[in-house]
Write an enzyme that holds these catalytic residues in place. Structure first.
Site, PDB file in Angstrom:
ATOM      1  N   GLY A 185       0.778  -1.226   0.000  1.00 46.69           N
ATOM      2  CA  GLY A 185       0.000   0.000   0.000  1.00 46.69           C
ATOM      3  C   GLY A 185       0.810   1.278   0.000  1.00 46.69           C
ATOM      4  N   LYS A 203       6.177  19.705  -5.194  1.00 44.02           N
ATOM      5  CA  LYS A 203       6.521  20.139  -3.842  1.00 44.02           C
ATOM      6  C   LYS A 203       7.755  21.031  -3.843  1.00 44.02           C
ATOM      7  CE  LYS A 203       4.465  15.964  -1.861  1.00 44.02           C
ATOM      8  NZ  LYS A 203       4.719  14.633  -1.279  1.00 44.02           N
ATOM      9  N   GLY A 305      -0.181   9.946   4.162  1.00 43.22           N
ATOM     10  CA  GLY A 305      -1.150   9.171   4.924  1.00 43.22           C
ATOM     11  C   GLY A 305      -2.334  10.018   5.328  1.00 43.22           C
TER      12      GLY A 305
END
Length: 430
Positions: A185, A203, A305
């Site tokens: 994952g 970024k 996350g």
């Protein structure tokens, strides 16, 4: 106390965690802000997929939600460019403050969003767009506003860091490690944005814009991904006391005439195992910031996350809400420096070059002559002979990237060179 009314665009992994935090911490948030936060609507594509959210909050009409007079702040966690850009411009032009985690949109259209926010007096906050829960953008934007930042370098993509860390630990190749990352994952079904460096480049553009008070877009960022990093590259790095990381590097560059520009790049690089970034493994992120007065600082933590990213989103929401309670607003865009973006070819870099060469006298002198011809200085050489051919590893001093590329191209054409096995940049060493 009049509530701060919030519209949420998107309710995936991050959005669901935002809803949870707003619900679980409602009482504390009210005390921290000085007013309650009220979630008045959540725009989603498929309402039946969100049974964990109160049904009366769900809508498929994001535009109507953004335009509603019952909304004070729009929180966006959809991602992508369209239709998100139009929705956020609509919110800002209508005087609604925006909190977003959308690095691609900011890297491509940040100036448009800032201009809309300035025109209406609304706030635009985006801490979650870079490095997840790590408080990084606010220090650049606010805490270090009185200093002169010279360099920002770090690991800003968890997927690629997981893959490179695993390759270093196991000796496995890129392909099989990517499969393992997908199974666990850590990698998306389509990992292109991560492994080809697009995510890190967006970024880097945001970091450079804030650090150097200059509008930097994704198109200004030189980008290389990790697909070509082999197990042999990792092993070679180990042999030299180094490891390989995908780095985002933003730096001020001063020409011999004293003209300043910014160089922004994303690429794999070897760094010494003694460097603090070398110990950043798995899906963690870490960023080094260098400033004239403050010196060196490192920001480290969970870079992605649902929960970590939601933490940063809600933190921004608290800041916006506090501004509203105090009848003020947050920092505006600072792009006064307007420095130019330096092409990668003019940017000083160092190379690690591995060659397969014929095992006979005079090989090193021929190779060294090419380096001298292009005015590239050699820092270290290692040669290992075999029965018919040999391995020659060269590490250079800093030179322009264009000079190094030209050197490598010409070396590859020498009769004594059988193959240019790998070429990788070296960072983190004087």
């Amino acid at each position: 106390m009049k509530p701060i009314r919030v519209a949420l665009l998107g309710c995936g992994t991050v959005g669901t965690e935002v809803v949870r935090l707003l619900t679980d911490q409602a009482e504390d948030l009210t005390q921290r802000i000085g007013a309650p936060v009220e979630l008045v609507g959540i725009a989603v594509r498929r309402p039946n997929k969100h049974r964990e959210v109160p049904e009366h909050l769900l809508t498929t009409d994001a535009e109507a939600l953004v335009k509603s007079d019952d909304v004070d702040v729009v929180v966006e966690v959809i991602g992508g460019i369209d239709p998100t850009r139009g929705l956020l411009l609509e919110a800002l032009r209508g005087g609604k403050s925006v909190v977003t985690a959308n690095k691609a949109l900011l890297a491509e259209h940040g100036p448009d969003l800032f201009e809309a926010a300035d025109a209406s007096g609304a706030d635009l906050y985006f801490e979650a767009a870079v490095a997840g829960a790590i408080p990084l953008l606010r220090p650049l934007r606010e805490s270090l506003a009185g200093d002169r930042i010279t360099r920002v370098m770090g690991i800003v993509n968890g997927t690629t860091n997981f893959i490179l860390s695993a390759m270093d630990a196991t000796g496995a190749g890129y392909g099989e490690t990517l499969e393992e990352a997908s199974r666990l994952g850590y990698a998306e079904a389509d990992p292109t944005a991560d492994v080809d460096g697009f995510d890190a480049a967006s970024k880097a553009a945001i970091l450079a814009s804030l650090a150097f008070h200059t509008r930097v877009t994704a198109s200004d960022v030189y980008r290389e991904g990790i697909r070509s990093v082999s197990a042999a590259d990792i092993a070679a790095a180990k042999g030299l006391g180094r490891t390989v990381k995908l780095l985002a590097i933003c730096e001020r560059v001063v020409s011999p005439s004293g003209q300043e520009s910014v160089a922004v790049r994303v690429h794999p690089a070897m760094i010494p195992r003694t460097h603090p970034l070398a110990s950043v493994n798995g899906a963690f992120n870490a960023v080094f910031v260098e400033a004239d007065a403050a010196g060196e600082m490192m920001f480290y933590g969970q870079g992605a996350g649902g929960a970590p990213t939601a933490s940063a989103v809600v933190g921004d929401l608290v800041a916006v809400a506090r501004n509203m309670v105090a009848s003020g607003h947050g920092p505006r865009e600072s792009a006064y420096a307007a420095l130019t973006a330096q092409p990668m070819g003019n940017t000083p870099t160092r190379y690690h070059i591995s060659l397969d060469v014929a095992d006979k006298p005079g090989v090193l002198s021929q190779v060294a002559a090419v380096f001298a011809e292009h005015d590239v200085s050699i820092a270290a050489v290692r040669q290992e002979g075999r029965i018919e051919d040999a391995s020659l590893v060269i590490v250079t001093h800093a030179a322009t990237d264009a000079a190094l590329r030209s050197t490598v191209d010409k070396i590859g054409g020498l009769p004594v060179v059988r193959d240019v096995v790998s070429v990788m940049r070296v960072e983190g060493e004087e």
